[in-house]
Write a protein that holds these residues in place. Structure first.
Motif, PDB file in Angstrom:
ATOM      1  N   ARG A 195       0.809  -1.209   0.000  1.00 24.96           N
ATOM      2  CA  ARG A 195       0.000   0.000   0.000  1.00 24.96           C
ATOM      3  C   ARG A 195       0.847   1.266   0.000  1.00 24.96           C
ATOM      4  NH1 ARG A 195      -5.302  -0.100   1.973  1.00 24.96           N
ATOM      5  NH2 ARG A 195      -6.119   2.005   1.918  1.00 24.96           N
ATOM      6  N   LYS A 196       1.875   1.240   0.862  1.00 20.67           N
ATOM      7  CA  LYS A 196       2.747   2.404   0.992  1.00 20.67           C
ATOM      8  C   LYS A 196       3.443   2.714  -0.341  1.00 20.67           C
ATOM      9  CE  LYS A 196       2.640   3.826   5.347  1.00 20.67           C
ATOM     10  NZ  LYS A 196       1.209   4.053   5.262  1.00 20.67           N
ATOM     11  N   VAL A 197       3.860   1.634  -1.021  1.00 22.11           N
ATOM     12  CA  VAL A 197       4.555   1.834  -2.295  1.00 22.11           C
ATOM     13  C   VAL A 197       3.628   2.517  -3.289  1.00 22.11           C
ATOM     14  CG1 VAL A 197       5.715   0.663  -4.192  1.00 22.11           C
ATOM     15  CG2 VAL A 197       5.955  -0.184  -1.848  1.00 22.11           C
ATOM     16  N   GLU A 252       0.984   4.349  -2.692  1.00 22.71           N
ATOM     17  CA  GLU A 252       0.712   5.744  -2.311  1.00 22.71           C
ATOM     18  C   GLU A 252       1.882   6.640  -2.658  1.00 22.71           C
ATOM     19  OE1 GLU A 252      -0.093   5.274   1.798  1.00 22.71           O
ATOM     20  OE2 GLU A 252      -2.217   4.845   1.491  1.00 22.71           O
ATOM     21  N   PHE A 253       3.070   6.161  -2.296  1.00 19.32           N
ATOM     22  CA  PHE A 253       4.248   6.984  -2.521  1.00 19.32           C
ATOM     23  C   PHE A 253       4.473   7.212  -4.012  1.00 19.32           C
ATOM     24  CE2 PHE A 253       8.888   7.748  -2.495  1.00 19.32           C
ATOM     25  CZ  PHE A 253       8.853   8.847  -1.671  1.00 19.32           C
ATOM     26  N   MET A 308      -3.689   9.938   0.863  1.00 18.13           N
ATOM     27  CA  MET A 308      -2.809   8.980   1.528  1.00 18.13           C
ATOM     28  C   MET A 308      -3.362   8.600   2.891  1.00 18.13           C
ATOM     29  SD  MET A 308       0.865  10.536   0.547  1.00 18.13           S
ATOM     30  CE  MET A 308       1.862   9.326   1.332  1.00 18.13           C
ATOM     31  N   ARG A 309      -4.005   9.572   3.563  1.00 18.37           N
ATOM     32  CA  ARG A 309      -4.570   9.245   4.864  1.00 18.37           C
ATOM     33  C   ARG A 309      -6.076   8.999   4.792  1.00 18.37           C
ATOM     34  NH1 ARG A 309      -2.649   8.814  10.091  1.00 18.37           N
ATOM     35  NH2 ARG A 309      -0.652   8.669   9.058  1.00 18.37           N
ATOM     36  N   ALA A 348      -7.463   5.606   3.755  1.00 19.37           N
ATOM     37  CA  ALA A 348      -6.847   4.476   4.443  1.00 19.37           C
ATOM     38  C   ALA A 348      -7.811   3.324   4.657  1.00 19.37           C
ATOM     39  CB  ALA A 348      -6.284   4.945   5.782  1.00 19.37           C
ATOM     40  N   GLN A 372      -0.924  14.920   6.579  1.00 18.63           N
ATOM     41  CA  GLN A 372      -1.317  14.744   5.172  1.00 18.63           C
ATOM     42  C   GLN A 372      -2.688  15.346   4.928  1.00 18.63           C
ATOM     43  OE1 GLN A 372      -0.186  12.129   7.027  1.00 18.63           O
ATOM     44  NE2 GLN A 372       0.905  10.654   5.764  1.00 18.63           N
TER      45      GLN A 372
END
Lengths: 596, 304
Positions: free
Chosen positions: A26-28, A30-31, A83-84, A87, A436
Motif C-alpha cells: 500500500r505504501k509503495v 501511495e508513494f 494517503m490518509r 486508508a 497529510q
C-alpha cells in the motif's frame, strides 16, 4: 509538442504500473502516485511557461495555459490528502490509477485543439468520474450510474454540436473556427456544445449529479472532480467557445446570464435547508457555477475576467471546504450536521481553514471570492450601460445569492465547529488530523488569502489578463493591499481598546442561561436555522417539489423513458389473444387505407 | 499612507465617528426618555457606560472557542471603522474621490458587523446565544434582499455610476434622487433596512433582553461587550450617512440637519413599535419591502 505529450503519457503509464503493483504494498502505491502527481504538477508549470501554440492538434494560449498547472496542483493536493483519508478503502490501487488518469486526460482536454482529441479526453474523464464515484461501494452505484448518464448524455450532445461545427467550417481545429452565431444552425451547435460544458461544470439544469455525488463518493473525489477539476474544464470550454470559437449575439449572452442567475439562486436556496454537510457543499458547488456563467455571459472583458477568476477561486476554496469536511468526517465518522458540534477547539487548523474558505465563498472582503464577485458585478453594470432590464435582475440575484451563501455557511460553521458538542462531553483536548490531511487544507486557505490581498499582483497579472489578452479595464480600483492593511489596523484598534480595559481578570465560567444548568437537549445544532424560510409562502411548495425530484432532469428523463417503455410493456403482455387482436386491428387499418 | 492612517484612526475615521456616535446615542436615549416621561441621562452617559464596562471583569464560558470569541468584536469594529472612513472622506474631503465600485465594497463591509456578532455568539457555546445568532442571520437574509435592490436604484438613476463621489456630483447637478418618486420609495425602504441593520426595535429579536436575555450578546462582558456596543454606536453614524450620500446629495458640516432628521426617524420608529418575531420580520422584508424596492427600480428605469 513533446512537453505536452510527456505528462499525458506518464500519467497513463504510471496508472497502468500501479495496477500491476500488488495491493499489499500500500505504501509503495501511495508513494509512487504522490511522486507522479508532483511530477505532473511540475510538468503543468512547464507547460505554463511554454511558447504559445495554436495549430495542429494542440492549442496552448493564455486561456488553456493557466488551467494546466491548476489541474496538476489540485491533483497533487488530493493525492497527498488521499494517503490518509483513503486508508479505510481496500481497492487503493485502482483509486490512484483513476486519479492519475484523470489528471492526464484533464491536461489533454485543456490543451487539445483538435475536437476529436478533445472529445476523447472528455469522454474518458466521464469514465474515470464514474469509476471514482463507484469506488465507495454499493451505496454509490445508483449515483454513479446517474452521473454517467448525465455526463455521457451531454457528451453525446456535445459530439452532435461539434459535428455541426465541423459541417459549417470543414475544420476539426478549434483554432480555425470563427463562427457567427447568426449563421443557420450555429446557435444550436453552440447550445449543444455548451450543454457538455454545463453538465461538466454543473450549471442548471444539469446539476443534479453533483449534490448526490458529494453525498456518496469519497470526499477526496468530490473535492477533486466536481469541486475543482470539472469546474476548471467546464468553464474553460465555455470560455473558449464564447471567446474564440463563436461570435455571440446579445440573445445568446442573455441566455447565459439567465442560466447563471437561476443557478445561483436556486442552488443556494437548496443548500440552505440541507442537513448533511457534504450535500450542502455539493449544492454550493452548483451555485458558484452560476457566478462563472454569469460573468462569462456579460460578454465584456471585465465580466469574463471575473468569471474566469471566480472559476480559479472557486476551485481553491471549494476544494478547501470539501477537504476540511473530509477531516471532520474522518474524525467524527458522520456527515450529519445534527450529530456534530463544537469541534473548533478539537480541530483548530481545520476550523480556521474552513472559516477562511467560508468567508471567501461568501464574498467577504478582503478574501479572493469577494474580488472575483466584485469583478463580475462590474461586468454586469458595464453591460447595463447599454440599457435593458435583465442586468438589474441578474445583479440583484448575484448579490443576494452571495448573502444567502453567507447564511448557509454560518449554519455550516455553527453546526460543525461552534455551538455545543453533540455528545455533551466537556473534553476539549486538541485532536487534529494528521499532517497529510491538514496541510492541503491550510495551503488552500492561505491561497484564498493571498489571491484576495494580492489579486492584482499575482492571479490577475499571471493568469487572468494573459488569458484574455489586453482589454481588461477596471472601472474601479479596489486597492486590496491598502484596504487589508486598514482592516488590520482596525483589528489593532480593537485590541488596543481591549487592553485599555480590565483585561487581566478573565474568568472562566459556565454558560449562563438564566441560572439554569445547561442540559444536553438544549443544544441548538444550527440545522434548524432556516426552517422559517422553508415554511415561507410559495417557497414551501417549491421546496416540496424540489425534494420530490421535480426539477431533476434525470428523474424527469427517467419518468419519460419508463413511461414510453411502460406503454410498450403494456402492449407486449405475452398473451396470444391480445397479439391476435392487435394483428387484426392492424390488418383492418391497412385494408381501410388501401381500399379507400 | 500616513495621511490615510490618520484619516482612518482619528479624523474622520475611528475616533471622530466614535465621538459622533456617542453623541447620537445620547440623543437617542434622551429622546426615548422624554417620550417615556423620564428625565433621561446627561450628555456624557454613553461614554461613562463604556468606561464602566472597561473596569468590569471579563467572563468567558468554558464551552467557548476562545480565539473566535475574542476576535469577533474586533472584526466588527474594524469593518465599521473602514466603512465610516470611506463614507466621510467622499463627503467632506474634496481631494478624496474614493474608488469606483466603492458602493459594492461598502455594501459587503456593512454586513461584517452582523457576521461578527453571529460568529461571536455561536463561538460562545451558549444555547441562547445560538438562538440569537440564528435570529440575526435570518434577519440579515431578510433585509439584505430589499437593501440590495434599493442600492441599484441610484446606480440606475445616475446611468451606471459606481463611485460615491460621482453619485454626489451627479446629484449636485441633477437634483437629489430623494426628490423623485423612485428615490423616495427606495429611501423609505432603506430606512427600514437600516433599522434592522442597527438591530433596533422593532427588529431586535436577536438580542431580545426580556426574552432570551441579550441573546447573541449574552456571554459577552467587560471590554468585549463595550467593543460591540461601540460598533453599534458607530454604525448609527455610518448607515445614515451612507443613505444621505446615496439619495440625498451627500453631506457636509452645514447640512448636519439631514443626519439629525434620519436619527429622529430612527428614534421614533424605535419608540413607537413593539418587537416583531423574526418570521414576521422575514415576511415584512421579503414581502412588502421587496415589492416596494422592485417598484422603485421599475420607476427608476422609467426615469421617474
Amino acid at each position: 509538442m513533446k512537453i505536452l505529450l510527456e505528462p499525458i503519457l506518464v500519467s497513463i503509464i504510471a496508472g497502468l504500473f500501479i495496477l500491476v503493483i500488488p495491493k499489499r504494498f500500500r505504501k509503495v502505491i501511495e508513494f509512487f502516485s504522490l511522486i507522479t502527481s508532483v511530477y505532473l504538477f511540475i510538468a503543468g508549470i512547464k507547460i505554463f511557461f511554454a511558447a504559445p501554440l495554436n495549430a495542429g492538434y494542440f492549442y496552448v494560449d493564455g486561456l488553456s495555459r493557466f488551467i494546466v498547472p491548476a489541474i496538476g496542483f489540485f491533483g497533487m493536493l488530493v493525492t497527498l490528502y488521499s494517503m490518509r483519508s483513503m486508508a479505510s478503502y481496500k481497492d487503493v490501487s485502482s483509486y490512484y490509477t483513476y486519479i492519475l488518469w484523470t489528471i492526464g486526460s484533464s491536461i489533454l482536454a485543456a490543451v487539445s485543439n483538435n475536437i476529436i482529441l478533445l472529445l476523447v479526453s472528455w469522454g474518458f474523464l466521464g469514465f474515470t468520474l464514474y469509476a471514482l464515484i463507484n469506488i465507495s461501494g454499493p451505496k454509490a452505484a445508483a449515483i454513479s450510474k446517474k452521473t454517467f448518464i448525465i455526463i455521457g448524455g451531454s457528451d453525446s450532445l456535445m459530439i452532435l454540436g461539434f459535428g455541426i461545427m465541423w459541417l459549417m467550417t470543414k475544420s476539426l481545429n478549434l483554432s480555425d473556427m470563427r463562427i457567427d452565431i447568426t449563421a443557420p444552425m450555429a446557435f444550436w451547435s453552440f447550445l449543444l456544445v455548451a450543454t457538455g460544458a454545463f453538465a461538466k461544470a454543473g450549471a442548471m439544469p444539469f446539476h443534479t449529479w453533483i449534490p448526490e455525488t458529494a453525498q456518496e463518493a469519497p470526499i477526496s473525489v468530490t473535492a477533486f472532480l466536481p469541486a475543482s477539476l470539472d469546474k476548471l474544464l467546464g468553464i474553460y470550454l465555455l470560455a473558449r467557445l464564447t471567446l474564440n470559437v463563436f461570435i455571440l449575439n446579445s440573445f445568446t449572452y442573455a441566455i447565459l446570464m439567465v442560466i447563471g442567475s437561476i443557478t445561483i439562486i436556486a442552488a443556494v436556496m437548496m443548500a440552505l435547508v440541507q442537513h448533511d454537510f457534504k450535500k450542502l457543499l455539493g449544492y454550493h458547488a452548483v451555485s458558484q457555477v452560476g457566478y462563472m456563467v454569469l460573468g462569462i455571459g456579460t460578454g465584456n472583458p471585465i465580466g469574463i475576467a471575473g468569471g474566469l477568476f471566480h472559476m480559479l477561486n472557486n476551485a481553491i476554496y471549494k476544494c478547501c471546504l470539501f477537504l476540511s469536511g473530509g477531516n471532520v468526517e474522518y474524525k467524527t465518522k458522520t456527515s450529519d450536521l445534527d450529530r456534530i458540534g463544537g469541534l473548533a477547539k478539537i480541530m483548530p487548523i481545520t476550523f480556521f481553514a474552513s472559516v477562511i474558505a467560508a468567508l471567501s465563498i461568501s464574498g467577504v472582503p478582503p478574501f479572493n471570492g469577494f474580488f472575483s464577485k466584485w469583478m463580475i458585478y462590474q461586468g454586469l453594470i458595464e453591460k447595463g450601460k447599454s440599457g435593458g432590464v435583465l442586468w438589474i435582475i441578474c445583479l440583484a440575484a448575484a448579490m443576494f445569492g452571495s448573502g444567502l451563501t453567507l447564511a448557509s455557511f454560518i449554519k455550516l460553521i455553527h453546526a460543525i465547529f461552534l455551538g455545543q458538542r453533540a455528545d455533551g462531553k466537556e473534553n476539549s483536548r486538541r485532536d487534529e488530523v494528521s499532517w497529510q490531511m491538514w496541510l492541503p487544507v491550510s495551503i488552500l486557505a492561505i491561497l484564498c488569502v493571498i489571491f484576495g490581498i494580492f489579486a492584482y499582483q499575482i492571479p490577475l497579472k499571471f493568469f487572468i489578463r494573459p488569458a484574455l489578452g489586453a482589454g481588461v479595464v477596471f472601472i474601479g480600483e479596489w486597492q486590496t493591499l491598502k484596504a487589508t492593511l486598514l482592516l488590520f489596523a482596525g483589528l489593532v484598534i480593537g485590541l488596543i481598546i481591549y487592553f485599555l480595559g480590565n483585561f487581566k481578570s478573565v474568568r472562566m465560567s459556565d454558560s449562563y442561561i438564566g441560572g439554569e444548568p445547561v442540559e444536553k437537549d438544549m443544544r441548538l445544532s444550527g440545522t434548524e436555522f432556516y426552517n422559517t424560510v422553508k415554511e415561507y409562502g410559495l417557497l414551501r411548495i417549491i421546496y416540496k417539489k424540489a425534494e420530490a425530484g421535480f426539477f431533476d432532469i434525470y428523474e424527469q428523463g427517467k419518468a419519460l423513458v419508463f413511461g414510453i417503455g411502460g406503454f410498450f410493456q403494456y402492449l407486449h403482455n405475452g398473451i396470444l389473444p391480445t397479439y391476435l387482436v392487435w394483428t387484426l386491428l392492424g390488418m383492418m387499418g391497412l385494408f381501410l387505407f388501401f381500399m379507400r | 499612507m500616513t495621511r490615510l492612517l490618520f484619516n482612518f484612526l482619528i479624523f474622520p475615521g475611528f475616533l471622530f465617528t466614535a465621538i459622533v456616535g456617542l453623541i447620537a446615542s445620547w440623543i437617542d436615549r434622551k429622546v426615548t426618555a422624554r417620550i417615556q416621561w423620564r428625565v433621561g441621562p446627561p450628555w456624557y452617559q454613553p461614554l461613562i457606560d463604556l468606561v464602566k464596562l472597561s473596569i468590569k471583569e471579563i467572563t468567558v464560558p468554558r464551552s467557548a472557542s476562545k480565539g473566535l470569541f475574542f476576535l469577533s468584536p474586533m472584526i466588527g469594529l474594524s469593518a465599521v471603522t473602514f466603512v465610516s472612513t470611506l463614507i466621510w472622506l467622499v463627503n467632506i474631503d474634496p481631494v478624496s474621490k474614493g474608488f469606483s465600485g466603492d458602493i459594492i465594497v461598502i455594501m459587503y463591509l456593512l454586513t461584517l458587523p452582523a457576521i461578527a456578532i453571529i460568529l461571536g455568539a455561536s463561538s460562545s457555546g451558549n444555547p441562547l446565544a445560538s438562538l440569537g445568532a440564528s435570529r440575526e442571520i435570518k434577519l440579515v437574509m431578510a433585509y439584505e434582499l430589499p437593501f440590495i435592490i434599493c442600492l441599484i436604484v441610484p446606480v440606475i438613476k445616475s446611468h451606471g455610476l459606481l463611485r460615491l463621489s460621482e453619485i454626489i456630483n451627479y446629484q449636485a447637478v441633477n437634483g437629489s434622487f430623494i426628490a423623485s418618486l423612485s428615490g423616495i420609495i427606495a429611501f423609505i425602504v432603506m430606512i427600514f433596512c437600516m433599522q434592522a441593520k442597527l438591530g433596533l426595535v422593532p427588529f431586535d429579536a436577536s438580542e431580545a433582553e426580556t426574552e432570551i436575555m441579550g441573546g447573541a450578546l449574552i456571554e459577552y462582558s467587560g471590554m468585549l461587550l463595550a467593543i460591540f456596543k461601540l460598533t453599534k454606536t458607530m454604525l448609527m453614524v455610518a448607515l445614515p450617512l451612507f443613505l444621505i450620500t446615496l439619495f440625498w446629495q451627500g453631506f457636509n458640516f452645514l447640512s448636519i440637519w439631514k443626519y439629525v432628521v434620519l436619527l429622529v426617524i430612527i428614534v421614533l420608529i424605535r419608540n413607537t413599535n413593539p418587537r416583531v418575531r423574526v418570521d414576521q420580520a422575514v415576511r415584512f422584508f421579503w414581502g412588502k419591502m421587496t415589492l416596494m424596492a422592485i417598484l422603485a427600480v421599475l420607476l427608476a428605469i422609467k426615469g421617474m
